[in-house]
Each structure stands twice: as C-alpha cells, then as structure tokens.
Design a protein around this motif. Structure first.
Motif, PDB file in Angstrom:
ATOM      1  N   SER A   1       0.830  -1.207   0.000  1.00  0.00           N
ATOM      2  CA  SER A   1       0.000   0.000   0.000  1.00  0.00           C
ATOM      3  C   SER A   1       0.863   1.255   0.000  1.00  0.00           C
ATOM      4  O   SER A   1       0.397   2.345  -0.347  1.00  0.00           O
ATOM      5  CB  SER A   1      -0.918   0.013   1.230  1.00  0.00           C
ATOM      6  OG  SER A   1      -1.887  -1.000   1.135  1.00  0.00           O
ATOM      7  N   PHE A   2       2.117   1.102   0.401  1.00  0.00           N
ATOM      8  CA  PHE A   2       3.051   2.228   0.429  1.00  0.00           C
ATOM      9  C   PHE A   2       3.765   2.391  -0.906  1.00  0.00           C
ATOM     10  O   PHE A   2       4.517   3.344  -1.094  1.00  0.00           O
ATOM     11  CB  PHE A   2       4.083   2.005   1.553  1.00  0.00           C
ATOM     12  CG  PHE A   2       4.950   3.195   1.845  1.00  0.00           C
ATOM     13  CD1 PHE A   2       4.405   4.381   2.291  1.00  0.00           C
ATOM     14  CD2 PHE A   2       6.329   3.123   1.679  1.00  0.00           C
ATOM     15  CE1 PHE A   2       5.210   5.487   2.563  1.00  0.00           C
ATOM     16  CE2 PHE A   2       7.145   4.219   1.950  1.00  0.00           C
ATOM     17  CZ  PHE A   2       6.575   5.402   2.397  1.00  0.00           C
ATOM     18  N   ALA A   3       3.518   1.467  -1.840  1.00  0.00           N
ATOM     19  CA  ALA A   3       4.323   1.403  -3.061  1.00  0.00           C
ATOM     20  C   ALA A   3       3.975   2.468  -4.094  1.00  0.00           C
ATOM     21  O   ALA A   3       4.718   2.646  -5.052  1.00  0.00           O
ATOM     22  CB  ALA A   3       4.197   0.020  -3.703  1.00  0.00           C
ATOM     23  N   ALA A   4       2.854   3.172  -3.928  1.00  0.00           N
ATOM     24  CA  ALA A   4       2.511   4.222  -4.885  1.00  0.00           C
ATOM     25  C   ALA A   4       3.615   5.278  -4.894  1.00  0.00           C
ATOM     26  O   ALA A   4       4.025   5.772  -3.848  1.00  0.00           O
ATOM     27  CB  ALA A   4       1.175   4.855  -4.509  1.00  0.00           C
ATOM     28  N   ALA A   5       4.092   5.621  -6.082  1.00  0.00           N
ATOM     29  CA  ALA A   5       5.206   6.555  -6.201  1.00  0.00           C
ATOM     30  C   ALA A   5       4.893   7.893  -5.528  1.00  0.00           C
ATOM     31  O   ALA A   5       5.759   8.503  -4.892  1.00  0.00           O
ATOM     32  CB  ALA A   5       5.542   6.772  -7.674  1.00  0.00           C
ATOM     33  N   SER A   6       3.651   8.349  -5.651  1.00  0.00           N
ATOM     34  CA  SER A   6       3.274   9.630  -5.062  1.00  0.00           C
ATOM     35  C   SER A   6       3.338   9.579  -3.541  1.00  0.00           C
ATOM     36  O   SER A   6       3.684  10.569  -2.885  1.00  0.00           O
ATOM     37  CB  SER A   6       1.870  10.030  -5.519  1.00  0.00           C
ATOM     38  OG  SER A   6       0.921   9.037  -5.163  1.00  0.00           O
ATOM     39  N   THR A   7       3.015   8.420  -2.957  1.00  0.00           N
ATOM     40  CA  THR A   7       3.049   8.285  -1.501  1.00  0.00           C
ATOM     41  C   THR A   7       4.477   8.366  -0.978  1.00  0.00           C
ATOM     42  O   THR A   7       4.754   9.055   0.010  1.00  0.00           O
ATOM     43  CB  THR A   7       2.421   6.949  -1.069  1.00  0.00           C
ATOM     44  OG1 THR A   7       1.085   6.873  -1.579  1.00  0.00           O
ATOM     45  CG2 THR A   7       2.371   6.836   0.444  1.00  0.00           C
TER      46      THR A   7
END
Length: 365
Positions: free
Chosen positions: A214-220
């Motif tokens: 769930s942390f893998a989004a580049a924006s996050t």
C-alpha cells in the motif's frame, strides 16, 4: 478515484486508459468501449455502481481497487453471471470466492509471509509492534505477517488497531517508542502509512519500519519525503527504471511517460495489465458476459508488464512479492541491489586481477 483509496484508483485508471487508447489504435484488435465509474472508495458505492454498469450492458468489469470493495462486488457479479477482475485486491479470503472473480494481484498471504521471513531471517529482527487500521485489508495482511513472524521464533509485543477516521497518530508513535521493538509493522492505506512513518520519525523511533505494498505508490513515497528513507515494504516485481527491463515493460513505461508526463508506479502497471488481460480473453473467444470466464481460463503465461499472468482454479495469479527499501526517495529491490553489488565487486576483482597480471608480466620482462 476519490476517497481514502484514490491514490491507487487514479493510478490504476491511468494504466487502464493507456491500454484502452492502444487497443483503439489497433485495427486488428477487439472492438471495445470503456466506461470509468468512481466507487468513492466505498464498498457500498462500488456494489451499486457495478450493478448499474452491468445493467447498462458491460460484459466484464475491472474492480474493486480495495479488498473491501471486491468483497462487496462479488455477489453482484454472481447475480449477473459476469466476470469481475480486480487489479489490486489482495485479501486471502478472496481466493476461490467465486468462479466469476479473478485478480491479477497476489494474495496477502504471499506478501505477509515474505516480509515476515525477511524480517526474521535476513534483518535478524526479533521483536515487533504491529500498527493496523481496523479495516478488512489491513486486518488480513497483519494477521498473516504476525503469525509467520512468530512461527519463525519472533515476538509481537503488541498489536495496535486504530479506527479508519484516525488523523492524529502521535499517541501510537509514543506507544511504539515506549515498547522499544526492533521494528514497527504498519498495515493500512497510503495516507495513514505516510502519517505514521512521519510520526515515528518525529518521535525519534530508532527501530526499523516495515510496511506493505500500500506504500508502493510513487506519489506516496514522494509525499512522505525524507521520513520514508530506510523503510522496507513488499510489492510484486515491477521496476520501471530497471536497466535490463523486458521490452514490453520499457514500451509501457515510455508510452505512460509520454501520455501522463511521469513514471508509472505498481498500480498503474496493474491497471494496464488488467485491461490487456481482458482483451486477451476476448481474443480467446469471450464475446459475451456469461461465457467470459472461458477466455479467462484459457489465458496461459500472458506477458504482462507486472510479470507472466495465468489464473489458477481459484482465480488467482502466481506472483511472488519482493522486498523493497526506500533510498534517496526511490524504491529499491533489495535482492536486485544485492546482486548489483556482487556484480560490481566481481568486476572490480577482475580489474584488479588484470592489473596484477600486468605487473607480474612486467616484472618477468
């Protein structure tokens, strides 16, 4: 596209729209129409929206983004005898839930197990605290992680669940600092993970931080900034900047950057694969809703940008998550980095050996 899971939905939509645009430009491909509907990150809204798009004639649907949405949508797919393909739902309980449900994202069982083993066997961590959102997905993956970590011989000092409307995580960070675990494992969605990591850093927590895809989004990762440095997380193997990436991955990354002006993340890649898998199923004979499952079952080693895709009897794909670490704002595959270091060391040794051989030859002369 809005609500708590919008960071994933927006990226997935981008991937889908790129695949759709490419399909429309292919005169030899299936003729398709795409309708995008916002679930508002709500299982109830997702359920209602799915019923409506099926009623409007859709023969297959992509959704839900979250496990909770997928759980709510499956009965609708069953009622209409239509295929539902999730690009990112990962709850273990979704395996085999329906002959109409498929997903191209691996079960949390694999992700939680991989991280637990890495924590104990490789990082040599022995005590941890689990911080988990009181929500379907988070409860599922933290349970898998905790059970495997304790099975290996580690100890979970405390599991702290927090409600979905939590906005202040200072007290949770305080509790972790007091318990002094080797690591904190965070199971939640992007915004909560980011805030918890920031609070842990602000409270000078000295242990390691582990979390989920769930942390893998580049924006996050970008929004978390320096606080993300050194955090570990798991995700399926998709590296848009890999030197030796497959040709289809390079082509996808180039097309995505040209269309959206940025590098695709894991979720955009899964959206892209989801749409293209449905196109492949259509080519294999899925021309109407009730028979679409036949094309899905006929897919064999489809070359997706997130890896080869093939569905088992439970509607799952066989993908194995990798462990990543955030370094200088980028997600680094720890195994690939280890191999690169080995290769660099080998090259340096070969260089030194050549220089030594040269000196020896000069001495003889």
């Amino acid at each position: 596209l809005t609500g708590a899971a919008s960071v994933y939905g927006q990226a997935i939509r981008n991937g889908i729209e790129l695949a759709y645009e490419q399909a429309r430009s292919n005169p030899d491909g299936p003729k398709v129409a795409l309708e995008v509907v916002d679930s508002q990150s709500s299982p109830d809204q997702a359920k209602k929206a799915l019923a409506k798009v099926y009623d409007n004639g859709a023969i297959v649907a992509i959704g839900g983004v979250t496990s909770a949405e997928a759980l709510a949508m499956v009965p609708v797919a069953d009622n209409e005898s239509r295929v539902l393909l999730s690009p990112s739902a990962s709850l273990p309980q979704l395996s085999g839930i329906s002959t109409n449900f498929y997903r191209i994202y691996p079960s949390d069982f694999a992700e939680g197990t991989v991280m637990a083993r890495y924590a104990y066997d490789t990082l040599h961590l022995h005590t941890g605290v689990v911080l988990a959102k009181s929500e379907t997905y988070a409860k599922g993956i933290q349970q898998v992680f905790a059970e495997e970590f304790q099975h290996k011989g580690g100890k979970i000092l405390e599991t702290i669940e927090f409600p979905g409307n939590t906005s202040d995580f200072a007290a949770l960070a305080d509790r972790v600092v007091v318990l002094k675990p080797d690591f904190a494992y965070v199971a939640a969605y992007a915004e909560e993970i980011s805030k918890i990591i920031e609070e842990l850093r602000a409270h000078n927590y000295q242990g390691m931080i582990l979390t989920t895809s769930s942390f893998a989004a580049a924006s996050t990762i970008a929004e978390t900034g320096d606080a993300a440095e050194g955090a570990y997380f798991t995700q399926t193997s998709f590296n848009p900047e890999a030197t030796h990436a497959a040709d289809n991955v390079k082509a996808f990354v180039d097309a995505y950057k040209a269309k959206f002006g940025k590098v695709p993340d894991l979720y955009a890649a899964h959206g892209y694969d989801a749409f293209n898998v449905l196109l492949e199923a259509m080519k294999l004979g899925s021309t109407n809703g009730p028979s679409f499952w036949k094309g899905m079952r006929g897919i064999r080693e489809y070359p997706g940008v997130t890896g080869p895709l093939q569905f088992d009897e439970k509607g799952d794909v066989q993908k194995f998550p990798h462990v990543y670490i955030v370094r200088e704002g980028k997600a680094i595959d720890v195994e690939e980095e280890r191999q690169r270091q080995i290769d660099r060391a080998r090259e340096e040794m070969e260089k030194l050996q050549k220089e030594l051989d040269k000196l020896r030859n000069q001495g003889r002369n």
